[in-house]
Design an enzyme around this catalytic site. Structure first.
Site, PDB file in Angstrom:
ATOM      1  N   ALA A  86       0.837  -1.206   0.000  1.00 24.02           N
ATOM      2  CA  ALA A  86       0.000   0.000   0.000  1.00 24.02           C
ATOM      3  C   ALA A  86       0.869   1.253   0.000  1.00 24.02           C
ATOM      4  O   ALA A  86       0.572   2.239  -0.693  1.00 24.02           O
ATOM      5  CB  ALA A  86      -0.929  -0.011   1.213  1.00 24.02           C
ATOM      6  N   VAL A  91       2.366   1.952  -3.324  1.00 31.44           N
ATOM      7  CA  VAL A  91       1.373   2.635  -4.161  1.00 31.44           C
ATOM      8  C   VAL A  91       1.313   4.125  -3.785  1.00 31.44           C
ATOM      9  O   VAL A  91       1.303   5.008  -4.651  1.00 31.44           O
ATOM     10  CB  VAL A  91      -0.015   1.980  -4.000  1.00 31.44           C
ATOM     11  CG1 VAL A  91      -1.096   2.813  -4.695  1.00 31.44           C
ATOM     12  CG2 VAL A  91       0.006   0.550  -4.546  1.00 31.44           C
ATOM     13  N   HIS A  92       1.289   4.384  -2.485  1.00 30.63           N
ATOM     14  CA  HIS A  92       1.212   5.759  -1.981  1.00 30.63           C
ATOM     15  C   HIS A  92       2.409   6.578  -2.485  1.00 30.63           C
ATOM     16  O   HIS A  92       2.254   7.697  -2.989  1.00 30.63           O
ATOM     17  CB  HIS A  92       1.183   5.700  -0.457  1.00 30.63           C
ATOM     18  CG  HIS A  92       1.254   7.027   0.232  1.00 30.63           C
ATOM     19  ND1 HIS A  92       0.299   8.005   0.071  1.00 30.63           N
ATOM     20  CD2 HIS A  92       2.165   7.539   1.100  1.00 30.63           C
ATOM     21  CE1 HIS A  92       0.624   9.057   0.810  1.00 30.63           C
ATOM     22  NE2 HIS A  92       1.753   8.810   1.434  1.00 30.63           N
ATOM     23  N   ILE A  93       3.593   5.999  -2.351  1.00 29.86           N
ATOM     24  CA  ILE A  93       4.794   6.718  -2.789  1.00 29.86           C
ATOM     25  C   ILE A  93       4.748   6.938  -4.303  1.00 29.86           C
ATOM     26  O   ILE A  93       5.044   8.025  -4.801  1.00 29.86           O
ATOM     27  CB  ILE A  93       6.076   5.931  -2.393  1.00 29.86           C
ATOM     28  CG1 ILE A  93       6.204   5.882  -0.880  1.00 29.86           C
ATOM     29  CG2 ILE A  93       7.321   6.568  -3.030  1.00 29.86           C
ATOM     30  CD1 ILE A  93       7.290   4.945  -0.381  1.00 29.86           C
TER      31      ILE A  93
END
Ligand code: SF4
Ligand code: SF4
Lengths: 213, 300
Positions: A167, A170-172
């Site tokens: 997750a 994905v955020h980065i």
């Protein structure tokens, strides 16, 4: 909220930014030490923490620290992350999202559906990691749990650790992908164009009644 | 046979094979504990603490004969006493010498995350190498027999070594040496199995119909085996597990989860990379700024 010198809209105030980066740094430390203890191919990463025993000692403390720091962010972000009808629609139009076709997407408030989803994935992961982590924390707590529970906890801890790492990847990536996002978290502001493009409802809300120049 | 005790064939948390060319061609070792001959004198406990230089804290009586009450980092073996009333109404005193079973497929070794903290020698002995131990306790989580203990003092895991140091120089384990009734014998696994069979025939002729050998297949067999009068009910012997095996949860955690997890992380990052190369970043340009400005101008 006011417009900053001419073309800036404030997105994250300093305390939020600092907390975010505290969480981010602890996340990197806890993820790296966790991976080191998870897979033999990554055991060498324990060297970054002063060896195996130090990694074993530090990992749970860093984890608890991160969870506590995130709790501060969570409280602040909670209200703006409530899932709405339009967020589900936004998520369903995944194809347009991935292909940078903002014009086909519903208007987004302070956070979009993806960000909200990530927010809740993080909360679920951290909660499960914390609970299972207590059970497998041999030095202080494991003796109070039945061995089968410790076994289950070990599996859960690994599972949610991996989900959280994915997750955050994905955020980065999203931050790298959507230009201007990183500046929002490092300097605290975005341009009106950025806000208009990515978070139009929020843009209208923060600029309501403000005449520019 | 002696050098088998130096040949490490399996190492914890190691992805490549250990040296395997020198095998135990003269047979692996085994310790056979005949519970039907044991009188519970605890000579083996004393011999163990003497040979290994262990001194457990002096505790207090907990109301039964087990002393100390449990295995610990300082007590690697322990007599467990059970009073069992058989169906005929007679009392049987079942005494079992507890300790590491030296599993052929050791749960502890499978679970350990630290390279070389747990090793298995060619002769079958499973040994903890404390200098590599990080004190995480995963071995406790992995062991189907609840054997390893972490020391409060140094946070390292300890358990019976099957006197690997003695075996290496051709001696039998200290407990075997000390047993006054010959209830503990040591030799090749083959010889011990054969010896057990003779004992079982004898026991059956004395009315112990269910006498048998405890060498559980679920962990690939063990290098410490029991002769039991009631081999059909191992649980009678202070909870000796009926069909021990590495817990499926542990196998899952230490098995498929590991490659899958790495794959998931790398795949997620790769998708991001490909997206950036393929679709490209989402940038805000002058047109967006203009649109924002127009919008601002029309707001009263
Ligand atoms: S009994 Fe437990 S500690 Fe001994 S070898 Fe088997 S799994 Fe390891
Ligand atoms: S505590 Fe057990 S599992 Fe952990 S490193 Fe030491 S021997 Fe290995």
């Amino acid at each position: 909220m006011s417009l900053q010198p001419a073309d800036r809209i404030e997105r994250y105030r300093a305390p939020v930014r600092i907390t975010h980066w505290i969480v981010a740094i602890s996340f990197v430390l806890v993820a790296v030490s966790g991976l080191a203890l998870f897979h033999p191919a990554m055991f060498w990463l324990t060297n970054l923490f002063g060896g195996g025993p130090w990694t074993r000692i530090l990992h749970p403390f860093i984890g608890c620290f991160m969870a506590a720091a995130f709790a501060l962010l969570g409280v602040r972000f909670w209200r703006d992350n409530a899932m709405q009808q339009s967020d589900w629609m936004w998520l369903r139009k995944f194809n347009d999202v991935a292909n940078n076709r903002e014009q086909n997407l519903p208007e987004v408030g302070r956070y979009n559906g993806g960000q909200k989803l990530l927010f809740f994935v993080i909360i679920v992961c951290l909660t499960c990691l914390f609970l299972s982590g207590i059970a497998i924390w041999r030095q202080y707590f494991s003796e109070y749990f039945a061995v089968d529970l410790v076994r289950f906890g070990s599996l859960l801890h690994a599972f949610f650790g991996i989900v959280l790492i994915c997750a955050i990847v994905v955020h980065i990536y999203a931050a790298i992908w959507v230009k201007g996002s990183i500046r929002a978290m490092t300097r605290g502001w975005v341009t009106p164009g950025w806000a208009w493009k990515h978070h139009r409802a929020w843009f209208r809300e923060v600029t309501k009644g403000i005449q520019q120049r | 046979m002696p050098l088998q005790s130096l040949d490490i064939v399996r190492r914890s948390a190691t992805t490549l094979p250990s040296p395997e060319v020198r095998g135990a061609h003269t047979g692996q070792v085994a310790k056979l504990i005949d519970t039907t001959k044991c009188i519970g004198c605890k000579a083996c406990q004393v011999a163990c603490m003497e040979w290994n230089d262990l001194r457990d804290a002096i505790g207090s009586c907990t109301g039964h004969y087990d002393n100390p009450p449990d295995l610990s980092e300082n007590s690697w073996t322990l007599m467990r006493f059970t009073e069992y009333e058989n169906p005929k109404g007679d009392l049987e005193w079942l005494i079992r010498k507890d300790g590491c079973m030296h599993c052929a497929d050791p749960g502890c070794l499978n679970a350990c995350p630290s390279p070389g903290a747990i090793v298995q020698y060619a002769n079958g002995i499973v040994d903890f190498q404390e200098e590599n131990c990080i004190g995480c306790g995963y071995c406790i989580t992995g062991c189907p027999f609840d054997v390893p203990r972490i020391s409060k003092q140094d946070k390292k895991a300890y358990k019976c070594t099957l006197c690997s140091d003695r075996v290496a120089v051709g001696l039998e384990p200290a407990c075997v040496k000390s047993c006054p009734t010959g209830a503990i014998v040591f030799g090749t696994k083959e010889d011990m199995t054969q010896h057990a069979e003779e004992r079982i025939v004898d026991l059956k002729s004395r009315g112990f119909e269910q006498a048998g050998l405890y060498d559980p297949a679920g962990v690939g067999g063990t290098h410490v085996m029991y002769v039991l009068h009631h081999a059909d009910q191992p649980m009678l012997y202070s909870g000796l597990p009926d069909k021990p095996r590495i817990s499926p949860t542990v196998s899952l955690w230490k098995g498929i989860t590991k490659p899958l997890a790495l794959f998931a992380i790398v795949a997620t990052a790769a998708v991001g990379f490909l997206h950036y190369i393929g679709v490209g970043p989402n940038e805000t340009d002058e047109r967006d700024e203009d649109a924002a400005r127009r919008e601002l101008e029309k707001t009263p």
